[in-house]
Every structure is written in C-alpha cells, then in structure tokens.
Design a protein around this motif. Structure first.
Motif, PDB file in Angstrom:
ATOM      1  N   ASN A 127       0.731  -1.265  -0.120  1.00 45.69           N
ATOM      2  CA  ASN A 127       0.066  -0.010   0.025  1.00 45.69           C
ATOM      3  C   ASN A 127       0.744   1.282   0.049  1.00 45.69           C
ATOM      4  OD1 ASN A 127      -2.410  -1.570   0.223  1.00 45.69           O
ATOM      5  ND2 ASN A 127      -2.561  -1.633   2.484  1.00 45.69           N
ATOM      6  N   GLN A 128       2.184   1.232   0.206  1.00 42.04           N
ATOM      7  CA  GLN A 128       3.184   2.487   0.011  1.00 42.04           C
ATOM      8  C   GLN A 128       3.580   2.647  -1.145  1.00 42.04           C
ATOM      9  OE1 GLN A 128       5.840   1.741   3.408  1.00 42.04           O
ATOM     10  NE2 GLN A 128       4.418   2.103   5.017  1.00 42.04           N
ATOM     11  N   LYS A 129       4.157   3.767  -1.352  1.00 39.15           N
ATOM     12  CA  LYS A 129       4.535   3.989  -2.632  1.00 39.15           C
ATOM     13  C   LYS A 129       6.127   3.650  -2.451  1.00 39.15           C
ATOM     14  CE  LYS A 129       1.749   7.725  -4.200  1.00 39.15           C
ATOM     15  NZ  LYS A 129       1.895   9.160  -4.785  1.00 39.15           N
ATOM     16  N   ILE A 130       6.806   2.911  -2.972  1.00 40.77           N
ATOM     17  CA  ILE A 130       8.196   2.528  -3.006  1.00 40.77           C
ATOM     18  C   ILE A 130       9.026   3.273  -3.720  1.00 40.77           C
ATOM     19  CG2 ILE A 130       9.777   0.779  -3.571  1.00 40.77           C
ATOM     20  CD1 ILE A 130       7.655  -1.495  -3.254  1.00 40.77           C
ATOM     21  N   VAL A 131       8.487   3.774  -5.006  1.00 41.73           N
ATOM     22  CA  VAL A 131       9.055   4.710  -5.769  1.00 41.73           C
ATOM     23  C   VAL A 131       8.300   5.827  -6.030  1.00 41.73           C
ATOM     24  CG1 VAL A 131      10.285   4.843  -8.092  1.00 41.73           C
ATOM     25  CG2 VAL A 131      10.300   2.806  -7.119  1.00 41.73           C
ATOM     26  N   GLN A 132       9.163   7.271  -5.941  1.00 38.52           N
ATOM     27  CA  GLN A 132       8.342   8.535  -6.207  1.00 38.52           C
ATOM     28  C   GLN A 132       8.933   9.280  -7.024  1.00 38.52           C
ATOM     29  OE1 GLN A 132       7.503  10.847  -2.529  1.00 38.52           O
ATOM     30  NE2 GLN A 132       6.114  11.617  -3.174  1.00 38.52           N
ATOM     31  N   CYS A 133       8.211   9.799  -7.870  1.00 31.43           N
ATOM     32  CA  CYS A 133       8.739  10.591  -8.948  1.00 31.43           C
ATOM     33  C   CYS A 133       9.190  12.185  -8.263  1.00 31.43           C
ATOM     34  CB  CYS A 133       7.849  10.890 -10.129  1.00 31.43           C
ATOM     35  SG  CYS A 133       8.419  11.950 -11.416  1.00 31.43           S
ATOM     36  N   ARG A 134      10.079  12.875  -8.644  1.00 28.04           N
ATOM     37  CA  ARG A 134      10.439  14.080  -7.757  1.00 28.04           C
ATOM     38  C   ARG A 134       9.734  15.303  -8.545  1.00 28.04           C
ATOM     39  NH1 ARG A 134      16.583  14.273  -8.590  1.00 28.04           N
ATOM     40  NH2 ARG A 134      16.064  12.615 -10.306  1.00 28.04           N
ATOM     41  N   ILE A 135       9.394  15.030  -9.919  1.00 24.49           N
ATOM     42  CA  ILE A 135       8.559  15.970 -10.564  1.00 24.49           C
ATOM     43  C   ILE A 135       6.959  15.985 -10.342  1.00 24.49           C
ATOM     44  CG2 ILE A 135       7.991  16.856 -12.898  1.00 24.49           C
ATOM     45  CD1 ILE A 135      10.579  15.484 -13.981  1.00 24.49           C
ATOM     46  N   CYS A 136       6.235  14.874 -10.520  1.00 18.38           N
ATOM     47  CA  CYS A 136       4.865  14.957 -10.508  1.00 18.38           C
ATOM     48  C   CYS A 136       4.313  14.063  -8.971  1.00 18.38           C
ATOM     49  CB  CYS A 136       4.340  14.270 -11.290  1.00 18.38           C
ATOM     50  SG  CYS A 136       4.434  12.585 -11.773  1.00 18.38           S
ATOM     51  N   LYS A 137       5.348  13.578  -8.351  1.00 16.80           N
ATOM     52  CA  LYS A 137       5.155  12.809  -7.005  1.00 16.80           C
ATOM     53  C   LYS A 137       4.276  11.312  -7.322  1.00 16.80           C
ATOM     54  CE  LYS A 137       6.910  16.076  -4.600  1.00 16.80           C
ATOM     55  NZ  LYS A 137       8.307  16.338  -4.693  1.00 16.80           N
ATOM     56  N   GLY A 138       4.265  11.066  -8.531  1.00 20.46           N
ATOM     57  CA  GLY A 138       3.629   9.855  -8.774  1.00 20.46           C
ATOM     58  C   GLY A 138       4.365   8.510  -8.401  1.00 20.46           C
ATOM     59  N   ASP A 139       4.148   7.337  -8.754  1.00 13.73           N
ATOM     60  CA  ASP A 139       4.862   6.093  -8.193  1.00 13.73           C
ATOM     61  C   ASP A 139       5.325   5.763  -9.447  1.00 13.73           C
ATOM     62  OD1 ASP A 139       2.461   5.314  -9.179  1.00 13.73           O
ATOM     63  OD2 ASP A 139       2.030   3.614  -7.774  1.00 13.73           O
ATOM     64  N   HIS A 140       6.320   6.379 -10.018  1.00 14.79           N
ATOM     65  CA  HIS A 140       7.276   5.763 -11.010  1.00 14.79           C
ATOM     66  C   HIS A 140       8.566   6.547 -11.010  1.00 14.79           C
ATOM     67  CE1 HIS A 140       4.661   9.238 -12.595  1.00 14.79           C
ATOM     68  NE2 HIS A 140       6.045   9.547 -12.852  1.00 14.79           N
ATOM     69  N   TRP A 141       9.563   6.240 -11.475  1.00 15.43           N
ATOM     70  CA  TRP A 141      10.765   6.642 -11.632  1.00 15.43           C
ATOM     71  C   TRP A 141      10.792   7.991 -12.337  1.00 15.43           C
ATOM     72  CZ3 TRP A 141      14.267   4.652  -8.770  1.00 15.43           C
ATOM     73  CH2 TRP A 141      14.235   3.428  -8.145  1.00 15.43           C
ATOM     74  N   THR A 142      11.701   9.063 -11.722  1.00 14.67           N
ATOM     75  CA  THR A 142      11.662  10.422 -12.436  1.00 14.67           C
ATOM     76  C   THR A 142      12.040  10.452 -14.008  1.00 14.67           C
ATOM     77  OG1 THR A 142      12.324  11.297 -10.340  1.00 14.67           O
ATOM     78  CG2 THR A 142      12.653  12.452 -12.236  1.00 14.67           C
ATOM     79  N   THR A 143      12.879   9.587 -14.377  1.00 12.80           N
ATOM     80  CA  THR A 143      13.148   9.496 -15.864  1.00 12.80           C
ATOM     81  C   THR A 143      12.162   8.959 -16.541  1.00 12.80           C
ATOM     82  OG1 THR A 143      13.895   6.999 -15.346  1.00 12.80           O
ATOM     83  CG2 THR A 143      15.783   8.789 -15.416  1.00 12.80           C
ATOM     84  N   LYS A 144      11.031   8.187 -15.918  1.00 10.37           N
ATOM     85  CA  LYS A 144       9.936   7.644 -16.571  1.00 10.37           C
ATOM     86  C   LYS A 144       8.496   8.549 -16.713  1.00 10.37           C
ATOM     87  CE  LYS A 144      11.996   3.719 -17.777  1.00 10.37           C
ATOM     88  NZ  LYS A 144      12.406   3.304 -19.117  1.00 10.37           N
ATOM     89  N   CYS A 145       8.814   9.821 -16.003  1.00  9.09           N
ATOM     90  CA  CYS A 145       7.734  10.754 -15.798  1.00  9.09           C
ATOM     91  C   CYS A 145       7.154  11.049 -17.258  1.00  9.09           C
ATOM     92  CB  CYS A 145       8.269  11.826 -14.916  1.00  9.09           C
ATOM     93  SG  CYS A 145       6.716  12.831 -14.453  1.00  9.09           S
ATOM     94  N   PRO A 146       5.727  10.839 -17.329  1.00  8.27           N
ATOM     95  CA  PRO A 146       5.088  11.388 -18.521  1.00  8.27           C
ATOM     96  C   PRO A 146       4.987  13.015 -18.528  1.00  8.27           C
ATOM     97  CG  PRO A 146       3.534  10.447 -17.120  1.00  8.27           C
ATOM     98  CD  PRO A 146       4.895  10.134 -16.412  1.00  8.27           C
ATOM     99  N   TYR A 147       5.296  13.809 -17.341  1.00 11.29           N
ATOM    100  CA  TYR A 147       5.052  15.115 -17.091  1.00 11.29           C
ATOM    101  C   TYR A 147       6.366  15.769 -17.250  1.00 11.29           C
ATOM    102  CZ  TYR A 147       0.469  13.204 -15.952  1.00 11.29           C
ATOM    103  OH  TYR A 147      -0.665  12.717 -15.945  1.00 11.29           O
TER     104      TYR A 147
END
Length: 170
Positions: A127-147
């Motif tokens: 239930n926790q986010k293991i990975v958090q994007c620095r740009i949009c705060k989503g649960d994916h890597w920053t390099t894979k951020c769609p935004y």
C-alpha cells in the motif's frame, strides 16, 4: 566294466537306457555348481512331468554383492527370535507375511495444523509508494515521468524562487 560311449545321445536317452550307472526310474541327483570367476550359481534339478517323463531344469543365478548402510548391516547381525528363531538368515515366507497394505495417516495437533500468520514484509509495502517521482510525485521513476517536459521547467522556477534568486525574464 566296459567303457560306454555316450556321444550322440542326449541326457534323456542316457537316463532312459540306464547308462552312466543311472537306474531306470530313479532320478539323477540334483547338482549345484558355483563359478567364482563369473559370479554365477548353476542349479540342475530333475523331476517327472505329467506324462511320466524326466524333465531337467537348469537355473542360473548371478550372485551380486551390494553395499548397504551401517545401520542395515548391524540389523542383519541381530539374533532372530520367536517363530523365526531357528530360521537361516534372510526372510522366511512361512512366518514373514504381508497380510495387507497399511497407509499411514499422520495426525497433527491443532496448534501445528494452523500456521501462525506471520507478518509479510512485502505485504506492508504493497500500500506504500516504493518509488516516487520528484517531478509529479507519482509512483514511477523520475526518468519515466510522462510530465517531465511540462512540469520540469515549472519545478525549476519554483526551486529558484525558494532560494531567493531573481527570475530571468527575457
């Protein structure tokens, strides 16, 4: 005693005619030969069949020696007791029988049958986010951020304002 030639005669003809000192109607003795070099045992038996003829049966056995574990070798040296006390080594079908197959049913206590529910460390993290994007705060890597193309420049301006640097307006 005159020498008899037995060439060309089979053993059955010799027995029927009474050659080789064998009386007609008497079975020749059973023989047992052992060849250590080949490791073979040869047993020859004579008997009468249903028609009253003599039948010769030759059984050949290969003698093998197997190595067994120490515990099995020790059990084989135990003295027999009870009905098998005077039996030779090995099983005797007269007193060693398998009357029926027995299937084992292992019974566990109620404590052992219900395993304790241990806390799964991966279950906590589901239930926790293991990975958090620095740009949009989503649960994916920053390099894979769609935004990252749209939000990255905005985020840079916000970080510069927080540091107190003037914005370049061109």
């Amino acid at each position: 005693m005159p020498e008899m030639t037995t060439k060309g005669k089979s053993w059955a003809e010799q027995v029927d005619e009474g050659d080789d000192g064998v009386l007609s109607g008497v079975l020749p003795p059973n023989t047992e030969e052992f060849d250590k070099r080949k490791g073979q045992k040869k047993i020859t038996d004579y008997k009468y069949n249903d028609e009253g003829k003599i039948v010769k049966t030759v059984k050949t056995y290969k003698i093998e020696t197997l190595k067994v574990s120490k515990s099995i070798a020790q059990r084989k040296t135990w003295k027999k007791f009870g009905a098998a006390e005077r039996d030779p080594p090995g099983p005797n079908p007269a007193n060693t029988i398998m009357s029926e197959e027995i299937f084992m049913a292992f019974v566990n206590s109620s404590e052992q049958s219900q395993p304790e529910e241990e806390e799964d460390p991966l279950g906590k993290l589901k239930n926790q986010k293991i990975v958090q994007c620095r740009i949009c705060k989503g649960d994916h890597w920053t390099t894979k951020c769609p935004y990252k193309d749209t939000l990255a420049p905005l985020q840079e301006k916000l970080t510069e304002e927080q540091r107190g640097k003037p914005l370049d307006t061109a």
